[in-house]
Design a protein around this motif. Structure first.
Motif, mmCIF file in Angstrom:
data_model
loop_
_atom_site.group_PDB
_atom_site.id
_atom_site.type_symbol
_atom_site.label_atom_id
_atom_site.label_comp_id
_atom_site.label_asym_id
_atom_site.label_seq_id
_atom_site.Cartn_x
_atom_site.Cartn_y
_atom_site.Cartn_z
ATOM 1 N N TYR A 53 0.834 -1.211 0.000
ATOM 2 C CA TYR A 53 0.000 0.000 0.000
ATOM 3 C C TYR A 53 0.863 1.253 0.000
ATOM 4 C CZ TYR A 53 -3.828 -3.139 1.355
ATOM 5 O OH TYR A 53 -4.752 -4.143 1.410
ATOM 6 N N ALA A 54 1.932 1.234 0.784
ATOM 7 C CA ALA A 54 2.827 2.396 0.867
ATOM 8 C C ALA A 54 3.506 2.658 -0.478
ATOM 9 C CB ALA A 54 3.862 2.185 1.961
ATOM 10 N N ILE A 55 3.952 1.591 -1.141
ATOM 11 C CA ILE A 55 4.616 1.750 -2.437
ATOM 12 C C ILE A 55 3.630 2.283 -3.472
ATOM 13 C CG2 ILE A 55 5.679 0.492 -4.353
ATOM 14 C CD1 ILE A 55 6.982 -1.315 -2.199
ATOM 15 N N TRP A 56 2.438 1.683 -3.534
ATOM 16 C CA TRP A 56 1.451 2.139 -4.511
ATOM 17 C C TRP A 56 1.020 3.581 -4.227
ATOM 18 C CZ3 TRP A 56 1.601 -0.271 -8.754
ATOM 19 C CH2 TRP A 56 1.717 -1.650 -8.833
ATOM 20 N N LEU A 57 0.876 3.915 -2.959
ATOM 21 C CA LEU A 57 0.482 5.274 -2.603
ATOM 22 C C LEU A 57 1.561 6.287 -3.009
ATOM 23 C CD1 LEU A 57 -1.763 6.912 -1.311
ATOM 24 C CD2 LEU A 57 -0.627 6.618 0.885
ATOM 25 N N ALA A 58 2.824 5.904 -2.790
ATOM 26 C CA ALA A 58 3.925 6.802 -3.155
ATOM 27 C C ALA A 58 4.005 7.000 -4.667
ATOM 28 C CB ALA A 58 5.246 6.237 -2.632
ATOM 29 N N CYS A 59 3.553 6.021 -5.427
ATOM 30 C CA CYS A 59 3.651 6.098 -6.891
ATOM 31 C C CYS A 59 2.327 6.456 -7.565
ATOM 32 C CB CYS A 59 4.167 4.769 -7.427
ATOM 33 S SG CYS A 59 5.867 4.445 -6.925
ATOM 34 N N LEU A 60 1.320 6.784 -6.787
ATOM 35 C CA LEU A 60 0.009 7.077 -7.354
ATOM 36 C C LEU A 60 0.016 8.339 -8.221
ATOM 37 C CD1 LEU A 60 -2.857 5.933 -7.309
ATOM 38 C CD2 LEU A 60 -3.356 7.467 -5.420
ATOM 39 N N LEU A 61 0.570 9.419 -7.708
ATOM 40 C CA LEU A 61 0.620 10.661 -8.480
ATOM 41 C C LEU A 61 1.496 10.513 -9.731
ATOM 42 C CD1 LEU A 61 -0.443 13.542 -8.623
ATOM 43 C CD2 LEU A 61 1.541 14.249 -7.283
ATOM 44 N N PRO A 62 2.701 9.906 -9.625
ATOM 45 C CA PRO A 62 3.470 9.699 -10.861
ATOM 46 C C PRO A 62 2.736 8.811 -11.871
ATOM 47 C CG PRO A 62 4.890 9.409 -8.962
ATOM 48 C CD PRO A 62 3.492 9.568 -8.442
ATOM 49 N N TYR A 63 1.980 7.821 -11.376
ATOM 50 C CA TYR A 63 1.212 6.974 -12.292
ATOM 51 C C TYR A 63 0.155 7.795 -13.028
ATOM 52 C CZ TYR A 63 -2.432 4.039 -14.077
ATOM 53 O OH TYR A 63 -3.381 3.504 -14.893
ATOM 54 N N PHE A 64 -0.601 8.594 -12.290
ATOM 55 C CA PHE A 64 -1.633 9.420 -12.938
ATOM 56 C C PHE A 64 -1.003 10.370 -13.959
ATOM 57 C CE2 PHE A 64 -4.542 8.804 -9.116
ATOM 58 C CZ PHE A 64 -5.296 7.848 -9.772
ATOM 59 N N ALA A 65 0.143 10.949 -13.593
ATOM 60 C CA ALA A 65 0.803 11.899 -14.492
ATOM 61 C C ALA A 65 1.243 11.216 -15.787
ATOM 62 C CB ALA A 65 1.998 12.548 -13.793
ATOM 63 N N VAL A 66 1.876 10.054 -15.687
ATOM 64 C CA VAL A 66 2.349 9.384 -16.899
ATOM 65 C C VAL A 66 1.167 8.832 -17.701
ATOM 66 C CG1 VAL A 66 2.799 7.064 -15.978
ATOM 67 C CG2 VAL A 66 4.183 7.934 -17.839
ATOM 68 N N ALA A 67 0.094 8.436 -17.040
ATOM 69 C CA ALA A 67 -1.093 7.960 -17.760
ATOM 70 C C ALA A 67 -1.740 9.102 -18.546
ATOM 71 C CB ALA A 67 -2.092 7.337 -16.785
ATOM 72 N N VAL A 68 -1.814 10.272 -17.941
ATOM 73 C CA VAL A 68 -2.374 11.437 -18.642
ATOM 74 C C VAL A 68 -1.484 11.792 -19.834
ATOM 75 C CG1 VAL A 68 -2.758 13.933 -18.438
ATOM 76 C CG2 VAL A 68 -3.660 12.378 -16.701
ATOM 77 N N ARG A 69 -0.176 11.798 -19.631
ATOM 78 C CA ARG A 69 0.725 12.109 -20.745
ATOM 79 C C ARG A 69 0.629 11.048 -21.841
ATOM 80 N NH1 ARG A 69 4.431 12.908 -16.568
ATOM 81 N NH2 ARG A 69 5.770 11.270 -17.381
ATOM 82 N N ARG A 70 0.413 9.796 -21.436
ATOM 83 C CA ARG A 70 0.252 8.720 -22.431
ATOM 84 C C ARG A 70 -1.030 8.922 -23.242
ATOM 85 N NH1 ARG A 70 1.648 6.705 -26.136
ATOM 86 N NH2 ARG A 70 0.660 4.846 -26.860
ATOM 87 N N LEU A 71 -2.111 9.311 -22.570
ATOM 88 C CA LEU A 71 -3.356 9.610 -23.273
ATOM 89 C C LEU A 71 -3.162 10.792 -24.223
ATOM 90 C CD1 LEU A 71 -5.879 9.061 -20.372
ATOM 91 C CD2 LEU A 71 -5.766 7.740 -22.483
#
Length: 150
Positions: A53-71
């Motif tokens: 949970y801690a790892i996913w939480l720490a990477c949640l914002l970078p994931y959203f950012a790269v997903a938006v850039r991918r879109l």
């Protein structure tokens, strides 16, 4: 590892475009790190989902950012990614307000099943879009990331 670090450095950058390679390597390395951390933690201590949970939480914002850039790279708005959240909330709201949230014996389970199907179809749509080749040349979200020197 280069792509993972690039995404972590651009953790709040929702502008521009991201290549398929950047997005999928980020997810792959994130999964490997989480798996490795969980194995080590389980071997040294006891099983606990909190490390994941801690790892996913720490990477949640970078994931959203790269997903938006991918879109953006496929010529779509980043709000398409937020559509998943909208669909989930809408399905759960229909469950709640129709009284089927915990009424399996009513025969109204089909509402829950249709909602789950809708969520899965939206996830499949996003998966296909995230796998598509990006627009060649510049689009309204920026220059082609394949043509930009890093």
């Amino acid at each position: 590892m280069k792509w993972f670090l690039k995404c972590m450095r651009n953790y709040a950058n929702f502008r521009g475009r991201a290549r398929r390679k950047e997005f999928w390597y980020f997810l792959l390395i994130l999964f490997v790190i989480a798996l490795f951390a969980q194995i080590v933690y389980t071997l040294c201590f006891a099983y606990s989902p909190y490390i994941i949970y801690a790892i996913w939480l720490a990477c949640l914002l970078p994931y959203f950012a790269v997903a938006v850039r991918r879109l953006h790279d496929t010529g779509r708005s980043g709000w398409w990614g937020g559509g998943y959240l909208f669909v989930c909330i809408a399905v759960r709201a229909v469950d709640y307000f129709s009284g089927t949230a915990d009424a399996a014996e009513d025969g109204a389970v089909w509402i829950q099943q249709m909602g789950t199907l809708l969520i899965l179809l939206y996830l499949l749509f996003l998966l296909v879009v995230l796998c598509l080749k990006g627009d060649t040349g510049p689009n309204k979200y920026g220059p082609d990331p394949k043509m930009v020197r890093e």
